[in-house]
Enzyme design. Structure first.
Site, PDB file in Angstrom:
ATOM      1  N   TYR A   1     -11.635   1.518  10.508  1.00 49.31           N
ATOM      2  CA  TYR A   1     -12.830   1.983   9.779  1.00 49.31           C
ATOM      3  C   TYR A   1     -13.212   1.068   8.629  1.00 49.31           C
ATOM      4  CZ  TYR A   1      -8.988   4.092   7.103  1.00 49.31           C
ATOM      5  OH  TYR A   1      -7.827   4.295   6.421  1.00 49.31           O
ATOM      6  N   LYS A   2     -12.446  -0.016   8.410  1.00 44.28           N
ATOM      7  CA  LYS A   2     -12.790  -0.938   7.326  1.00 44.28           C
ATOM      8  C   LYS A   2     -13.706  -2.021   7.905  1.00 44.28           C
ATOM      9  CE  LYS A   2      -8.805   0.532   4.697  1.00 44.28           C
ATOM     10  NZ  LYS A   2      -7.393   0.366   4.382  1.00 44.28           N
TER      11      LYS A   2
ATOM     12  N   ARG B   1     -13.452  -2.772  -7.710  1.00 39.72           N
ATOM     13  CA  ARG B   1     -13.205  -3.572  -6.511  1.00 39.72           C
ATOM     14  C   ARG B   1     -14.494  -3.712  -5.705  1.00 39.72           C
ATOM     15  NH1 ARG B   1      -9.033  -1.585  -1.824  1.00 39.72           N
ATOM     16  NH2 ARG B   1     -10.681  -0.041  -1.633  1.00 39.72           N
TER      17      ARG B   1
ATOM     18  N   ASP C   1       0.851  -5.183   8.296  1.00 40.01           N
ATOM     19  CA  ASP C   1      -0.254  -4.238   8.158  1.00 40.01           C
ATOM     20  C   ASP C   1      -1.505  -5.081   7.920  1.00 40.01           C
ATOM     21  OD1 ASP C   1      -2.205  -2.424   7.287  1.00 40.01           O
ATOM     22  OD2 ASP C   1      -0.735  -1.101   6.348  1.00 40.01           O
TER      23      ASP C   1
ATOM     24  N   PHE D   1       0.860  -1.190   0.000  1.00 41.18           N
ATOM     25  CA  PHE D   1       0.000   0.000   0.000  1.00 41.18           C
ATOM     26  C   PHE D   1       0.902   1.248   0.000  1.00 41.18           C
ATOM     27  CE2 PHE D   1      -2.887   3.078   2.065  1.00 41.18           C
ATOM     28  CZ  PHE D   1      -4.015   2.904   1.269  1.00 41.18           C
TER      29      PHE D   1
HETATM   30  C1  LIG Z   1      -6.537   1.505   4.304  1.00 46.93           C
HETATM   31  C2  LIG Z   1      -5.094   1.210   4.503  1.00 46.93           C
HETATM   32  C3  LIG Z   1      -4.264   2.111   5.184  1.00 46.93           C
HETATM   33  C4  LIG Z   1      -4.806   3.468   5.587  1.00 46.93           C
HETATM   34  O1  LIG Z   1      -3.982   4.172   6.418  1.00 46.93           O
HETATM   35  P1  LIG Z   1      -4.543   5.518   7.082  1.00 46.93           P
HETATM   36  O2  LIG Z   1      -3.414   6.049   7.832  1.00 46.93           O
HETATM   37  O3  LIG Z   1      -5.740   5.129   7.892  1.00 46.93           O
HETATM   38  O4  LIG Z   1      -4.996   6.411   5.977  1.00 46.93           O
HETATM   39  C5  LIG Z   1      -2.956   1.741   5.438  1.00 46.93           C
HETATM   40  N1  LIG Z   1      -2.474   0.553   5.004  1.00 46.93           N
HETATM   41  C6  LIG Z   1      -3.245  -0.307   4.300  1.00 46.93           C
HETATM   42  C7  LIG Z   1      -2.682  -1.598   3.844  1.00 46.93           C
HETATM   43  C8  LIG Z   1      -4.565   0.005   4.032  1.00 46.93           C
HETATM   44  O5  LIG Z   1      -5.322  -0.838   3.340  1.00 46.93           O
END
Ligand SMILES: *Cc1c(COP(=O)(O)O)cnc(C)c1O
Length: 412
Positions: free
Chosen positions: A222-223, A371, A197, A128
């Site tokens: 939040y997911k 997606r 992560d 990511f």
């Molecule tokens: C959604 C996501 C994030 C988001 O990070 P934020 O700091 O909350 O914006 C980070 N890593 C991965 C792999 C994600 O899918």
């Protein structure tokens, strides 16, 4: 159309779903097929009331007294205690604070400091973006070096100079899931720390950081945890590292005695030292209420349903969407997949917009992926069926080619 791909069969699958009743624990707009819980989980029942009470009776009436009287100060600990069992951690290994990105920074720097004499951070070149940016920055700032290797090529990238292996368990584009236990064991063979992560994992299926013996982890709330937009993230530090854990964003709430207002920093007890500043109380209240949905829920059943929803979607895609050129860009083997399925097509962006216009909510990921995520707590098989049916309509009519679906909004 084969009988197993009919709406009637989808309804049968819902009738046999042991988790079906959980859908009533969510507020969902009628006639919306919500397939984006991997980006923003749906609103659980009770969250709006909890937040309203925190604003009106707690903040409004108790003012500063809320920190003690309403348990605001302890909220990060209470929420962490709810998240810990979802990730196979003990409560003293998890805290809730800041964003996933900020927590990654803390853990990457702390991880390098735990590994004197080693400087390489190994990561996936397809990780990511926030992970990639932070890994580069931490390496540049703290005398580290970055080495890129996909999980399948990890062995060739490992040697005694590797401080940290930092991977995301579920790829945000393809949904491909990395074998957490095996990869962690490989990292440990050369004395590297393993940082996961788990943003697309937590709440979607059982995560067992303890069994994997992982060192460090972060994830979003939040997911699949449904904590609401911008919900505070969580981080995990294996308890064997806590005494020596030294993160860079030292702040007063991570101090051993915050209200001593000591001019010199002394790290707090255990995981508290991973904290930085004042917790986002209203967001924590929302997240705490949202997590009640998981009480008594068997995460193995959640995983099984997520896989079945994804399999059903893939089967429908192969029969009904493939003729229009859409290709499944996710693993077909559900055990190698997280909880979303991506479809590749050069017109993915306008197609997703046309679907959203018709109440089917997925999202677009560059360069060419539509997606679709399947929040197993609230997604029904009939939602998956109806989403594909609408997709066929949008493709067959050519409606997706309307110019108004070409405009890119800031969030895709
Ligand atoms: C959604 C996501 C994030 C988001 O990070 P934020 O700091 O909350 O914006 C980070 N890593 C991965 C792999 C994600 O899918």
């Amino acid at each position: 159309v084969p009988a197993r791909l009919t709406r009637a069969h989808a309804a049968e699958l819902d009738a046999a779903d042991p988790l079906a009743a959980l859908r009533d624990r969510f507020v969902l707009p009628k006639e919306v097929r919500y397939l984006d819980g991997n980006s923003l989980g749906a609103l659980p029942v009770g969250v709006a009331e909890a937040v309203a009470a925190a604003v009106s009776s707690q903040w409004g009436q108790h003012l500063i007294g809320g920190w003690n009287a309403d348990g605001w100060w302890e909220a990060p600990r209470r929420v962490a205690a709810r998240i810990a069992p979802l990730v196979g951690a003990v409560p003293g290994e998890v805290t809730v604070a800041d964003s996933t990105s900020v927590n990654l920074y803390k853990l990457l720097v702390a991880g390098l400091r735990l590994q004197p004499g080693r400087k390489v951070i190994v990561t996936d070149p397809d990780n990511f973006p926030t992970d990639l940016y932070l890994i580069n920055e931490v390496a540049a700032t703290f005398g580290g070096a970055v080495r890129h290797a996909r999980p399948a090529d990890l062995v060739g990238a490992l040697d005694a100079s590797v401080a940290i292996v930092a991977y995301t368990e579920v790829d945000y584009r393809s949904g491909e899931r990395t074998a957490m236990d095996a990869v962690t064991a490989l990292a440990h063979q050369v004395g590297a720390l393993m940082l996961w992560d788990l943003s697309h994992s937590v709440g979607a299926f059982p995560v067992d950081l303890g069994r994997a013996d992982a060192d460090l982890a972060v994830g979003c709330s939040y997911k699949y945890l449904n904590g609401g937009p911008g919900a505070p993230a969580w981080l995990f530090v294996n308890r064997r590292h806590l005494d020596r854990f030294h993160q860079p964003l030292v702040g007063w709430t991570g101090h051993a005695d915050p209200f001593a207002f000591d001019p010199t920093y002394h790290p707090g007890q255990g995981i508290d030292r991973a904290r930085t500043g004042t917790p986002a109380v209203l967001s924590l209240v929302a997240l705490e209420a949202a997590l009640e949905v998981f009480d008594g829920v068997d995460l193995a059943a959640v995983e099984a349903k997520g896989r079945a929803l994804g399999d059903f979607f893939i089967e429908l895609t192969d029969t009904r969407l493939k003729p229009y050129g859409l290709e499944v860009a996710s693993p077909r083997d559900a055990t190698r997949r997280g909880n979303h399925v991506s479809l590749a097509h050069p017109g993915a962006y306008p197609m997703v917009q046309a679907l959203i216009d018709r109440g089917v909510v997925g999202d677009f990921r560059a360069p060419n992926l539509a997606r679709f995520g399947f929040g197993p707590l609230y997604t029904r098989f009939v939602d998956v069926w109806a989403a594909v049916d609408t997709f066929v309509e949008v493709l067959a009519s050519g409606a997706w080619q309307d110019t108004r679906y070409q405009d890119r909004a800031p969030v895709t």
